[in-house]
Write a protein that holds these residues in place. Structure first.
Motif, short mmCIF file in Angstrom:
data_model
loop_
_atom_site.label_atom_id
_atom_site.label_comp_id
_atom_site.label_asym_id
_atom_site.label_seq_id
_atom_site.Cartn_x
_atom_site.Cartn_y
_atom_site.Cartn_z
N HIS A 1 -10.08 0.15 1.10
CA HIS A 1 -9.34 0.51 2.00
C HIS A 1 -8.65 1.79 1.73
CE1 HIS A 1 -6.40 0.59 5.48
NE2 HIS A 1 -7.32 0.37 6.24
N THR A 2 -7.51 1.65 1.09
CA THR A 2 -6.64 2.86 0.78
C THR A 2 -6.10 2.52 -0.75
OG1 THR A 2 -6.01 2.62 3.07
CG2 THR A 2 -4.57 4.16 1.76
N ILE A 3 -5.55 3.50 -1.40
CA ILE A 3 -5.07 3.58 -2.81
C ILE A 3 -3.86 3.89 -2.56
CG2 ILE A 3 -4.90 4.45 -5.00
CD1 ILE A 3 -8.07 4.95 -4.84
N TYR A 4 -2.91 3.24 -3.31
CA TYR A 4 -1.33 3.31 -3.26
C TYR A 4 -0.74 3.60 -4.44
CZ TYR A 4 -2.04 1.55 1.64
OH TYR A 4 -2.48 1.44 2.75
N ARG A 5 0.42 4.23 -4.67
CA ARG A 5 1.12 4.27 -5.85
C ARG A 5 1.85 3.00 -6.19
NH1 ARG A 5 1.87 9.99 -7.23
NH2 ARG A 5 0.79 11.10 -5.90
N SER A 6 2.38 2.34 -5.07
CA SER A 6 3.03 1.19 -5.56
C SER A 6 2.65 -0.04 -4.54
CB SER A 6 4.67 1.51 -5.12
OG SER A 6 4.82 1.34 -3.82
N ARG A 7 3.06 -1.25 -5.12
CA ARG A 7 2.96 -2.39 -4.14
C ARG A 7 3.49 -2.69 -3.00
NH1 ARG A 7 0.41 -7.04 -6.51
NH2 ARG A 7 0.99 -6.21 -8.77
N ALA A 8 4.73 -2.05 -2.98
CA ALA A 8 5.53 -2.13 -1.86
C ALA A 8 4.92 -1.21 -0.66
CB ALA A 8 7.01 -1.62 -2.23
N ASP A 9 4.43 -0.08 -1.28
CA ASP A 9 3.78 0.82 -0.08
C ASP A 9 2.35 0.17 0.57
OD1 ASP A 9 5.59 2.83 -0.66
OD2 ASP A 9 4.15 4.13 -2.02
N ALA A 10 1.71 -0.42 -0.26
CA ALA A 10 0.57 -1.18 0.10
C ALA A 10 0.91 -2.36 0.87
CB ALA A 10 -0.25 -1.77 -0.97
N TYR A 11 2.11 -3.17 0.75
CA TYR A 11 2.54 -4.19 1.59
C TYR A 11 2.80 -3.55 3.09
CZ TYR A 11 2.37 -7.30 -2.29
OH TYR A 11 2.13 -8.02 -3.50
N ALA A 12 3.69 -2.49 2.95
CA ALA A 12 4.30 -1.72 4.05
C ALA A 12 3.07 -1.45 5.13
CB ALA A 12 5.15 -0.69 3.79
N ASP A 13 2.10 -0.96 4.40
CA ASP A 13 0.90 -0.22 5.29
C ASP A 13 0.24 -1.43 5.79
OD1 ASP A 13 -0.91 1.68 6.29
OD2 ASP A 13 -2.31 1.12 4.82
N THR A 14 0.03 -2.68 5.03
CA THR A 14 -0.72 -3.64 5.71
C THR A 14 0.09 -4.14 6.59
OG1 THR A 14 0.01 -5.00 3.91
CG2 THR A 14 -2.22 -4.04 3.73
N ALA A 15 1.35 -4.30 6.75
CA ALA A 15 2.00 -4.69 7.90
C ALA A 15 2.02 -3.96 8.99
CB ALA A 15 3.56 -4.59 7.49
#
Length: 173
Positions: free
Chosen positions: A108-122
């Protein structure tokens, strides 16, 4: 000087004159026919030259358009090359893994941090605090899954940052 002309001589002169007139008429007809052929060839050559000129100008327009399109493509390629270099430099300066977000097993998407990924899935409706460790289920059965990857060095590839625990195959020790 006086010359006496006989009837036979006059007759020969008339025959010669008729023959000369016939020869002149034939020569004139041949000249007229040659002139007509020359005019037809001139018109055909003029037509071919006009068509060649039209084709040349059309090819010139097509070439100019192709050159403009090539220039635009080269400019776009240069901009993309600059962006790739910038991203590589940025990536080289970054430490730690990248995070690949999978949606039902599909990238789906590549992120630099786990927090960015969690925020986007929210933003897609997944609870920000409902993440659990990966289990044995296939990735396509899990709505959102996060995998960490690290750059593979000079090859430009990536490898999994956290390898799953190795289990012996078929119970082998």
């Amino acid at each position: 000087m006086i010359r006496i002309v006989t009837a036979a001589r006059m007759e020969r002169l008339e025959v010669d004159a008729r023959s000369s007139r016939e020869h002149a008429r034939q020569a004139s007809a041949a000249a007229t026919e040659a002139f007509g052929e020359h005019v037809r060839e001139l018109y055909a050559a003029t037509d071919r030259a006009e068509r060649a000129e039209t084709t040349t100008s059309e090819v010139g327009r097509l070439l100019a358009a192709a050159v403009a399109e090539l220039s635009a493509a080269q400019q776009e390629l240069l901009l993309k090359d600059i962006e790739i270099r910038r991203l590589r430099e940025e990536q080289a300066g970054q430490s730690g893994p990248l995070f690949l977000l999978l949606h039902y097993g599909e990238p789906h998407t590549i992120y630099r941090s786990r927090a960015d990924a969690y925020a986007d899935t929210a933003t897609h409706g997944a609870p920000a605090d409902g993440w659990v460790p990966s289990d044995e289920r296939p990735a396509r059965e899990i709505t959102w899954r996060l995998e960490a990857f690290t750059p593979e060095g000079p090859s430009g590839g990536f490898r999994r940052a956290f390898q799953p625990a190795g289990e012996p195959v078929g119970g082998a020790a």
